[in-house]
Design a protein around this motif. Sequence first.
Motif, short mmCIF file in Angstrom:
data_model
loop_
_atom_site.label_atom_id
_atom_site.label_comp_id
_atom_site.label_asym_id
_atom_site.label_seq_id
_atom_site.Cartn_x
_atom_site.Cartn_y
_atom_site.Cartn_z
N ARG A 1 17.57 -13.22 3.10
CA ARG A 1 16.32 -13.91 2.74
C ARG A 1 15.11 -13.06 3.09
NH1 ARG A 1 19.07 -18.77 4.36
NH2 ARG A 1 18.39 -18.43 6.52
N ILE A 2 15.13 -12.45 4.27
CA ILE A 2 14.01 -11.58 4.69
C ILE A 2 13.88 -10.40 3.73
CG2 ILE A 2 13.25 -9.97 6.47
CD1 ILE A 2 14.50 -11.89 8.54
N ARG B 1 11.06 -7.54 -0.62
CA ARG B 1 11.11 -6.95 -1.97
C ARG B 1 10.13 -7.65 -2.91
NH1 ARG B 1 16.75 -7.12 -1.40
NH2 ARG B 1 16.82 -8.90 -2.83
N THR B 2 10.07 -8.96 -2.82
CA THR B 2 9.18 -9.73 -3.69
C THR B 2 7.73 -9.42 -3.40
OG1 THR B 2 10.81 -11.52 -3.86
CG2 THR B 2 8.54 -12.06 -4.43
N CYS C 1 6.96 -12.02 6.57
CA CYS C 1 8.22 -12.17 5.84
C CYS C 1 9.38 -12.38 6.81
CB CYS C 1 8.50 -10.93 5.00
SG CYS C 1 7.48 -10.79 3.51
N MET C 2 9.39 -11.64 7.90
CA MET C 2 10.46 -11.74 8.88
C MET C 2 10.48 -13.11 9.55
SD MET C 2 10.38 -7.93 10.58
CE MET C 2 11.77 -8.25 11.65
N VAL D 1 4.98 -14.09 1.03
CA VAL D 1 3.82 -13.20 1.02
C VAL D 1 3.65 -12.57 -0.36
CG1 VAL D 1 2.73 -11.19 2.11
CG2 VAL D 1 4.22 -12.69 3.46
N TYR D 2 2.40 -12.47 -0.78
CA TYR D 2 2.04 -11.82 -2.05
C TYR D 2 1.07 -10.70 -1.72
CZ TYR D 2 0.62 -11.57 -7.03
OH TYR D 2 0.38 -11.16 -8.31
#
Length: 244
Positions: free
Chosen positions: A54-55, A60-61, A123-124, A129-130
């Motif tokens: 998931r992290i 990546r996203t 993220c972690m 996040v964007y």
Amino acid sequence: MNETILQKMKQMKLHGMAAAFRTSLENDDRVQMTADELVSFLIEAEWDDRNNRRIERRIRTARFRYKANVEQIDFKIDRNLDKNMMNRFAECTFIDKNENILITGSTGIGKSYIASALGNQACMQGYKVYYASSSKLFAMLKMAKADGSYIREITKIEKMDLLILDDFGMQPLDSNNRSALIEIIEDRHGKRSTIITAQLPILQWHDVIGEKTITDAVFDRIVHNAHRIEMTGESLRKRQPFMN
């Protein structure tokens, strides 16, 4: 029988559990475990594997500019960067409180790296996040208006726990970009967190945004109550080329 169990685990997409079970077979650890300990070991392995994936997906996203983390930030260089403040930001409580961070300073001082490091930390800890260069984001939104995908893109940004708007103010905003900016700020105000990096001091953002009414609205919603990191010093690119 063990190979059959491993295959069934993989078919059920229990990849972490399968890897842990194979390791226990190779090391003969399961002989020393009670049934409860073995079950707990396998479940923990599966949970860790899924959480790590998931992290990785979130990172990546987000598509950060740098592979950065808070632990690698250099506090030995004098650039008006407070370690205690950064450690507090790394806890990500500012996201829980829907607070914003503004990072300003000259080119090459490390603004984008620090923003990416905080984004990676978020993220972690499970936040969405964007990350985007402001010029590329506004260009994308302008194209989205033309092809009819604007609402979808704006809604996507609105739902992110943390928006990182990098290199803000590199060029003055036109009417379309001003409209997109205020819509993003309005959507996120009091509900989500935003980090903005900029070379220009905040007082000069009036000239970049251009229209007084929108400038006042942006300042009222995101600037006046934001945490500020005002970095000073010369460019670090000669020492660390990844900095911006």
